[in-house]
Structures are given as C-alpha cells and as structure tokens.
Design an enzyme around this catalytic site. Structure first.
Site, mmCIF file in Angstrom:
data_model
loop_
_atom_site.group_PDB
_atom_site.id
_atom_site.type_symbol
_atom_site.label_atom_id
_atom_site.label_comp_id
_atom_site.label_asym_id
_atom_site.label_seq_id
_atom_site.Cartn_x
_atom_site.Cartn_y
_atom_site.Cartn_z
ATOM 1 N N ASN A 1 -4.055 12.206 1.153
ATOM 2 C CA ASN A 1 -3.825 10.888 1.748
ATOM 3 C C ASN A 1 -3.601 11.094 3.241
ATOM 4 O O ASN A 1 -2.556 11.592 3.649
ATOM 5 C CB ASN A 1 -2.586 10.254 1.091
ATOM 6 C CG ASN A 1 -2.190 8.927 1.705
ATOM 7 O OD1 ASN A 1 -2.907 8.393 2.555
ATOM 8 N ND2 ASN A 1 -1.058 8.398 1.282
ATOM 9 N N LYS B 1 -3.176 8.842 5.369
ATOM 10 C CA LYS B 1 -2.336 7.769 5.916
ATOM 11 C C LYS B 1 -2.982 7.243 7.213
ATOM 12 O O LYS B 1 -4.203 7.173 7.295
ATOM 13 C CB LYS B 1 -0.903 8.266 6.103
ATOM 14 C CG LYS B 1 -0.351 8.890 4.809
ATOM 15 C CD LYS B 1 1.116 9.168 4.829
ATOM 16 C CE LYS B 1 1.538 9.756 3.480
ATOM 17 N NZ LYS B 1 2.969 10.004 3.385
ATOM 18 N N HIS C 1 1.495 2.715 -2.863
ATOM 19 C CA HIS C 1 2.224 3.803 -2.191
ATOM 20 C C HIS C 1 3.562 3.263 -1.689
ATOM 21 O O HIS C 1 3.652 2.100 -1.277
ATOM 22 C CB HIS C 1 1.385 4.335 -1.028
ATOM 23 C CG HIS C 1 1.915 5.615 -0.474
ATOM 24 N ND1 HIS C 1 3.004 5.648 0.366
ATOM 25 C CD2 HIS C 1 1.533 6.899 -0.659
ATOM 26 C CE1 HIS C 1 3.253 6.919 0.669
ATOM 27 N NE2 HIS C 1 2.370 7.689 0.068
ATOM 28 N N GLU D 1 5.026 3.614 0.975
ATOM 29 C CA GLU D 1 4.986 3.087 2.348
ATOM 30 C C GLU D 1 4.463 1.660 2.359
ATOM 31 O O GLU D 1 4.890 0.836 3.170
ATOM 32 C CB GLU D 1 4.131 4.023 3.225
ATOM 33 C CG GLU D 1 4.878 5.328 3.493
ATOM 34 C CD GLU D 1 3.996 6.542 3.738
ATOM 35 O OE1 GLU D 1 2.789 6.388 3.982
ATOM 36 O OE2 GLU D 1 4.544 7.664 3.672
ATOM 37 N N GLU E 1 5.676 9.954 -6.760
ATOM 38 C CA GLU E 1 6.084 10.374 -5.425
ATOM 39 C C GLU E 1 7.514 9.913 -5.155
ATOM 40 O O GLU E 1 7.742 8.739 -4.803
ATOM 41 C CB GLU E 1 5.161 9.754 -4.367
ATOM 42 C CG GLU E 1 3.715 10.176 -4.489
ATOM 43 C CD GLU E 1 2.978 10.067 -3.155
ATOM 44 O OE1 GLU E 1 2.365 11.061 -2.765
ATOM 45 O OE2 GLU E 1 3.045 9.006 -2.500
ATOM 46 N N GLY F 1 7.126 13.488 3.262
ATOM 47 C CA GLY F 1 7.167 13.818 4.682
ATOM 48 C C GLY F 1 8.477 14.441 5.136
ATOM 49 O O GLY F 1 8.725 14.553 6.334
#
Ligand code: 13P
Length: 244
Positions: free
Chosen positions: A11, A13, A95, A97, A165, A171
């Site tokens: 990914n 992003k 996701h 995010e 996740e 991260g």
C-alpha cells in the site's frame, strides 16, 4: 478444505510520482519466478501507468479506495469500474486511515466492497483495533465486529481478502507479539464466511520480521505500507512469503 492464497500486498498510500514506477519495475524484475500473489496499490494517478509498466509480470496493481456507486455526481471519487478499467485487480477498503480521516463506517465499507466485487475486483477489507481498545481488552470484539459489519453478502475467498491491521502498529515500528497476531488471525479464520479467505497481517512489516510473521498459522500474507515503497525491501518480504 481449500487453502487460502498467499498474497504480499503493498500500500503506497499517498506516496509516488511517475518516476517511482522505477521501483515497481525493479520489484517485477526481482520477483520473476512464480510464487505467491504480489500486489502494489499506488495512488490512483499511477494505477494505469503502473498496470502498463507491470503488464506480463507477476506483480498486480490495485487501488486504495473506491466509491459505493457505479457513477454519478461524486466529485473527486472513483468508482470500482474505473479502477478495473485502469488495470486494477484489487482495491483496499476500510483502511484505518480512511476510517479515521474520512469517517468511514463499516456499513460504508460494506457498500464499497459490494461495488468492488460487482466490478470484478477483489476487495481487501481492513479491520483493526486502536491501542486504547487493545488496552481495554476489546481487541477481538472490535475486530470481529468490524469484520461482520464490513463484509457484504456474497463475500467469498474469490472476491475478498481480509487485512488485520492494528492501528497502533501502522507506521510506528511496533508490532503485536506473534501470539497476539495468532490470536486475532485464529478468531478471524473461524469468523469469515469462507474459510479459504486469505488473511493478511499489516502494521510495520519489514524484511526483518516478515518470516516470523508468515510462520504464524492463519497468516496468509501481509499488507505492507512503508516497506513496499522500496523494491528491495518489498522483494525481500515477497521472498519470505514464498519460502513460508
Ligand atoms: P506500515 O507497513 O508502514 O506500518 O503500514 C501498514 C499499512 O497501513 C498498510 O496498509
């Protein structure tokens, strides 16, 4: 019982310009032998040129989000059919995010997954707890609740992949213990509507920890952020999954 397919998914992003397609080409060159599924999900602007660059290689391309509708007045959004038309085979949905930045509920994720599946894409549906939820002992409740609400009827191993996740591992360089990953993946395996659905782990997967994560039962691959941006790092993760 059918075996789940192994998949190493990257990914990117909101990272990547046309010049970075060189990394995708380098990955394809490094993964020239047959093996597990390999997927790169770049920003939408790069899906079509990446599909051209990777044509005929082992590396597939995918999107990072789609709209639940087929078309219409939704400025700035992208329909699942458009992703497929640009050469995408998969699309990441829900996701954390997007759940956080765009307030996407699991019901919205399910509607998007339905649209993706109808367009012939494989929906990679993401679930995961926050650190506060884990600390409160609510991990399995949260993850299984998101799973149940995010999968539309008709979800199968052929059209859906699940990515676990933990939000606090994304991260950050922190990962759950192998036992914690195993606990969640074992619970997901019994909860998914099709036992052959691939279950990916995501959150700070690197070349140095990939092999031990892939050795966990019910882990069928990874959804990789930062380490998917560099061909050498992602190729090492692919090699670890091939060897698992
Ligand atoms: P990192 O691998 O950078 O932790 O990101 C994980 C992720 O969010 C993949 O979707």
């Amino acid at each position: 019982m059918a075996e789940a397919c192994k998949l190493a998914a990257g990914n990117w992003k909101m990272n990547g310009l046309r010049a970075d397609l060189a990394e995708a080409r380098a990955l394809a060159a490094a993964c020239s032998e047959p093996g597990c599924g390999v997927l790169l999900c770049p920003p939408a602007t790069l899906i079509a040129p990446m599909a051209e660059a990777l044509a005929g290689s082992r590396v597939m391309g995918g999107g990072q989000d789609c709209h639940a509708s087929e078309s219409g007045a939704h400025t700035g959004d992208i329909a699942a059919r458009m992703l497929a038309d640009a050469g995408a085979r998969h699309v990441i949905l829900g996701h954390s995010e997007r759940r956080a930045d765009h307030l996407e509920s699991s019901e919205v994720v399910a509607a998007k997954a339905r649209a993706a599946q109808a367009a012939g894409l494989v929906a990679i549906v993401c679930v995961g707890e926050t650190e506060a939820e884990r600390d409160a002992g609510r991990t399995l409740d949260v993850v299984l609740g998101q799973l149940a609400a995010s999968l539309p009827d008709g979800s199968s191993a052929a059209n859906t992949v699940i990515a676990y996740e933990p939000v606090w591992a994304i991260g950050t360089g922190r990962t759950p213990s192998l036992e914690q990953i195993a606990e969640v993946h074992d619970a997901l395996r019994t909860a998914v509507p099709d036992a052959a659905m691939s279950l990916l782990y995501g959150g700070s997967v690197k070349p140095g920890n990939a092999a031990e994560i892939f050795a966990i039962g019910n882990v069928d691959g990874a959804l990789v952020g930062g380490a998917s941006l560099k061909a050498a790092d992602f190729a090492a993760i692919v090699a670890a999954l091939d060897a698992a």
